[in-house]
Design a protein around this motif. Structure first.
Motif, PDB file in Angstrom:
ATOM      1  N   THR A 356       3.269 -15.580   1.375  1.00 39.67           N
ATOM      2  CA  THR A 356       4.698 -15.297   1.315  1.00 39.67           C
ATOM      3  C   THR A 356       5.099 -15.227  -0.157  1.00 39.67           C
ATOM      4  N   HIS A 357       6.154 -14.496  -0.436  1.00 35.26           N
ATOM      5  CA  HIS A 357       6.631 -14.353  -1.810  1.00 35.26           C
ATOM      6  C   HIS A 357       7.233 -15.646  -2.331  1.00 35.26           C
ATOM      7  N   LYS A 358       7.193 -15.770  -3.662  1.00 34.31           N
ATOM      8  CA  LYS A 358       7.950 -16.786  -4.372  1.00 34.31           C
ATOM      9  C   LYS A 358       8.765 -16.082  -5.446  1.00 34.31           C
ATOM     10  N   VAL A 359       9.912 -16.670  -5.757  1.00 35.08           N
ATOM     11  CA  VAL A 359      10.746 -16.121  -6.825  1.00 35.08           C
ATOM     12  C   VAL A 359       9.925 -16.046  -8.109  1.00 35.08           C
ATOM     13  N   GLY A 360      10.012 -14.914  -8.783  1.00 33.37           N
ATOM     14  CA  GLY A 360       9.263 -14.714 -10.016  1.00 33.37           C
ATOM     15  C   GLY A 360       8.008 -13.901  -9.849  1.00 33.37           C
ATOM     16  N   ASP A 361       7.601 -13.624  -8.591  1.00 31.57           N
ATOM     17  CA  ASP A 361       6.439 -12.759  -8.373  1.00 31.57           C
ATOM     18  C   ASP A 361       6.683 -11.390  -9.006  1.00 31.57           C
ATOM     19  N   THR A 362       5.677 -10.874  -9.702  1.00 35.89           N
ATOM     20  CA  THR A 362       5.724  -9.502 -10.196  1.00 35.89           C
ATOM     21  C   THR A 362       4.897  -8.642  -9.262  1.00 35.89           C
ATOM     22  N   VAL A 363       5.509  -7.594  -8.728  1.00 32.59           N
ATOM     23  CA  VAL A 363       4.856  -6.713  -7.762  1.00 32.59           C
ATOM     24  C   VAL A 363       4.644  -5.352  -8.410  1.00 32.59           C
ATOM     25  N   SER A 364       3.386  -4.916  -8.475  1.00 33.05           N
ATOM     26  CA  SER A 364       3.053  -3.603  -9.039  1.00 33.05           C
ATOM     27  C   SER A 364       2.417  -2.748  -7.959  1.00 33.05           C
ATOM     28  N   ILE A 365       2.982  -1.573  -7.741  1.00 36.87           N
ATOM     29  CA  ILE A 365       2.484  -0.615  -6.748  1.00 36.87           C
ATOM     30  C   ILE A 365       2.126   0.654  -7.497  1.00 36.87           C
ATOM     31  N   ALA A 366       0.886   1.130  -7.327  1.00 37.93           N
ATOM     32  CA  ALA A 366       0.422   2.246  -8.152  1.00 37.93           C
ATOM     33  C   ALA A 366      -0.404   3.240  -7.359  1.00 37.93           C
ATOM     34  N   SER A 367      -0.384   4.480  -7.830  1.00 47.42           N
ATOM     35  CA  SER A 367      -1.238   5.537  -7.308  1.00 47.42           C
ATOM     36  C   SER A 367      -1.465   6.525  -8.450  1.00 47.42           C
ATOM     37  N   PRO A 368      -2.691   7.019  -8.634  1.00 51.47           N
ATOM     38  CA  PRO A 368      -3.016   7.812  -9.820  1.00 51.47           C
ATOM     39  C   PRO A 368      -2.090   8.983 -10.109  1.00 51.47           C
ATOM     40  N   LYS A 369      -1.608   9.661  -9.079  1.00 54.65           N
ATOM     41  CA  LYS A 369      -0.779  10.840  -9.322  1.00 54.65           C
ATOM     42  C   LYS A 369       0.718  10.553  -9.257  1.00 54.65           C
ATOM     43  N   LEU A 370       1.075   9.293  -9.036  1.00 52.70           N
ATOM     44  CA  LEU A 370       2.495   8.938  -8.955  1.00 52.70           C
ATOM     45  C   LEU A 370       2.898   7.869  -9.960  1.00 52.70           C
ATOM     46  N   GLY A 371       1.928   7.228 -10.590  1.00 52.52           N
ATOM     47  CA  GLY A 371       2.244   6.221 -11.598  1.00 52.52           C
ATOM     48  C   GLY A 371       2.296   4.828 -11.022  1.00 52.52           C
ATOM     49  N   THR A 372       3.169   3.991 -11.592  1.00 57.53           N
ATOM     50  CA  THR A 372       3.260   2.588 -11.194  1.00 57.53           C
ATOM     51  C   THR A 372       4.714   2.153 -11.079  1.00 57.53           C
ATOM     52  N   LEU A 373       5.024   1.523  -9.965  1.00 62.17           N
ATOM     53  CA  LEU A 373       6.348   0.949  -9.718  1.00 62.17           C
ATOM     54  C   LEU A 373       6.222  -0.562  -9.885  1.00 62.17           C
ATOM     55  N   VAL A 374       7.013  -1.138 -10.761  1.00 65.54           N
ATOM     56  CA  VAL A 374       6.940  -2.572 -11.049  1.00 65.54           C
ATOM     57  C   VAL A 374       8.309  -3.210 -10.811  1.00 65.54           C
ATOM     58  N   ASN A 375       8.308  -4.326 -10.082  1.00 63.63           N
ATOM     59  CA  ASN A 375       9.544  -5.068  -9.820  1.00 63.63           C
ATOM     60  C   ASN A 375       9.240  -6.558  -9.779  1.00 63.63           C
ATOM     61  N   ARG A 376      10.249  -7.360  -9.952  1.00 59.52           N
ATOM     62  CA  ARG A 376      10.095  -8.809  -9.864  1.00 59.52           C
ATOM     63  C   ARG A 376      10.932  -9.341  -8.707  1.00 59.52           C
ATOM     64  N   VAL A 377      10.395 -10.350  -7.997  1.00 61.01           N
ATOM     65  CA  VAL A 377      11.037 -10.896  -6.800  1.00 61.01           C
ATOM     66  C   VAL A 377      12.086 -11.945  -7.171  1.00 61.01           C
ATOM     67  N   GLU A 378      13.238 -11.831  -6.517  1.00 61.31           N
ATOM     68  CA  GLU A 378      14.322 -12.805  -6.671  1.00 61.31           C
ATOM     69  C   GLU A 378      14.983 -12.963  -5.308  1.00 61.31           C
ATOM     70  N   HIS A 379      15.710 -14.050  -5.111  1.00 61.83           N
ATOM     71  CA  HIS A 379      16.468 -14.200  -3.880  1.00 61.83           C
ATOM     72  C   HIS A 379      17.604 -13.181  -3.857  1.00 61.83           C
ATOM     73  N   CYS A 380      17.814 -12.597  -2.691  1.00 66.72           N
ATOM     74  CA  CYS A 380      18.854 -11.571  -2.546  1.00 66.72           C
ATOM     75  C   CYS A 380      20.203 -12.066  -3.055  1.00 66.72           C
ATOM     76  N   GLU A 381      20.481 -13.339  -2.797  1.00 68.78           N
ATOM     77  CA  GLU A 381      21.787 -13.890  -3.140  1.00 68.78           C
ATOM     78  C   GLU A 381      22.001 -14.004  -4.646  1.00 68.78           C
TER      79      GLU A 381
END
Length: 403
Positions: A356-381
């Motif tokens: 399960t996620h914890k606040v502060g997790d860095t999530v990187s999603i990548a694909s060679p022809k699309l690059g890399t999407l990077v975000n950090r997890v926080e509580h919605c509130e």
């Protein structure tokens, strides 16, 4: 991320752009701050060129306008009055909230007025995990035992079953007899795909932004996916990367809680750019691509995985045709998450507890022809509330003389 030794514009540009850099047609959206020549700040449609990111708002006021043009590639090629906002790296670095200079441009989600749709359980691995969630009633402690029992009893590679086929029908009968049938199996191997509304137009976040999980969720995960960009005519024109953030405990308690599991502040990330189909990038490239996921926790936890689009159970155009047609139209077009095969199951806090996620997790999603999407997890509130919707966009465009 400001403490990262590689937190520099050139480093992020190399990391976030596709492997072939700006060779393809990359478009997106950025917040353009007020300047002497442009006294009203607001979101701008942008195109990536070799020497930087250019505002083409005088040609296309919204991304919906660009995507729904008769020939988006020609429209971009003939764009007049484009204004350089900065280098790709400069906009990427300024997109992280903790390092942002509000007087300088930063990236937004690359869509605006489009509906945001998502196809579910389109991969065998994620299909099994949905069945497990349902049987565990949202309790992660029960997931491991149910996973082992289901795999032992089903004795079938679901990835080899074509949805809606005679083989699928016979398998359904067998599973019903075994007491193993599920609503998730119905959409996973039945003729009708699950297609739901992920979030509202204008509510998606882009590269660098915080992604949100509810503070009352104890079992949640990222869902790394390809996002297809489709116009009002049903033409699939390009693709981006997406994170369909999911609350497994909510959906596991009841599928009727799908809205609460999926549509929360910061729960939909898309970016960094849309790559339009052209001579360098086609739908077949999407069909053949791999999507990688990396999670780095502030607690030292690390997880990685790969999702191969080639293992999807339904063709991409089938998913598009099940979303738009005679019974359902999208006048501004839509973005379609195609589903993920990667549902993290690696134990994090204790054996058998899963991920399960914890606040502060860095999530990187990548694909060679699309690059890399990077975000950090926080509580919605705790994420900055979403306030800039469609009406705000229309007023802003009018104030800037773009409507």
């Amino acid at each position: 991320m400001k403490d990262d030794p590689d937190f520099s514009a050139p480093q992020w540009e190399r990391r976030a752009l596709p492997g072939d850099g700006a060779a393809g047609t990359l478009v997106g959206r950025a917040w353009a701050p007020a300047t002497k020549d442009n006294p009203v700040a607001g979101p701008a449609v942008v195109v990536v060129r070799k020497d930087g990111v250019y505002d083409i708002g005088r040609t296309a006021a919204t991304m919906a306008d660009l995507i729904n043009a008769t020939d988006p590639l020609a429209l971009i090629e003939g764009a007049r009055g484009a204004v350089r906002l900065g280098s790709v790296g400069e906009l990427l670095v300024n997109s992280f909230p903790e390092s942002r200079d509000a007087t300088r441009p930063f990236l937004l989600a690359p869509i605006d007025l489009q509906s945001v749709k998502a196809a579910g359980v389109t991969f065998a691995a994620s299909l099994i995990e949905r069945v497990i969630e349902e049987r565990a009633k949202g309790n992660p402690a029960q997931a491991a035992a149910i996973r082992a029992d289901f795999s032992a009893r089903i004795g079938t590679d679901l990835s080899a079953v074509r949805p809606g086929s005679e083989t699928a029908r016979r398998l359904k009968e067998t599973l019903i007899q075994e007491g193993l049938w599920s609503q998730y199996l119905e959409v996973g191997i039945g003729p009708d795909a699950e297609v739901f509304t992920k979030c509202q137009p204008m509510s998606s976040v882009g590269f660098g932004a915080d992604v949100g999980v509810r503070s009352d969720s104890t079992w949640n995960n990222p869902e790394p996916e390809i996002v297809l960009i489709v116009d009002a005519r049903g033409r699939c024109l390009g693709a981006s990367l997406g994170n369909d953030v999911n609350l497994r405990d909510f959906e596991g308690r009841s599928a009727l809680l799908l809205g609460k599991a999926k549509d929360n502040t910061g729960s939909c990330a898309i970016g960094p750019f849309i790559r339009l189909f052209d001579a360098t990038f086609t739908l077949d490239d999407v069909r053949a691509c791999d999507v990688t996921l990396e999670i780095e926790g502030a607690d030292g936890f690390a997880l990685s995985g790969v999702s191969s689009v080639s293992r999807i159970s339904r063709d991409l155009l089938d998913l598009v045709s099940q979303t738009i047609g005679a019974s359902h139209q999208y006048p501004d077009g839509f973005a379609l998450f195609i589903g993920t095969m990667f549902a993290p199951t690696q134990d994090r806090d204790a054996p058998g507890k899963g991920f399960t996620h914890k606040v502060g997790d860095t999530v990187s999603i990548a694909s060679p022809k699309l690059g890399t999407l990077v975000n950090r997890v926080e509580h919605c509130e705790k994420i900055e509330p979403w306030t800039f919707g469609v009406s705000a966009l229309m007023r802003n465009l009018m104030a800037r003389g773009l409507l």
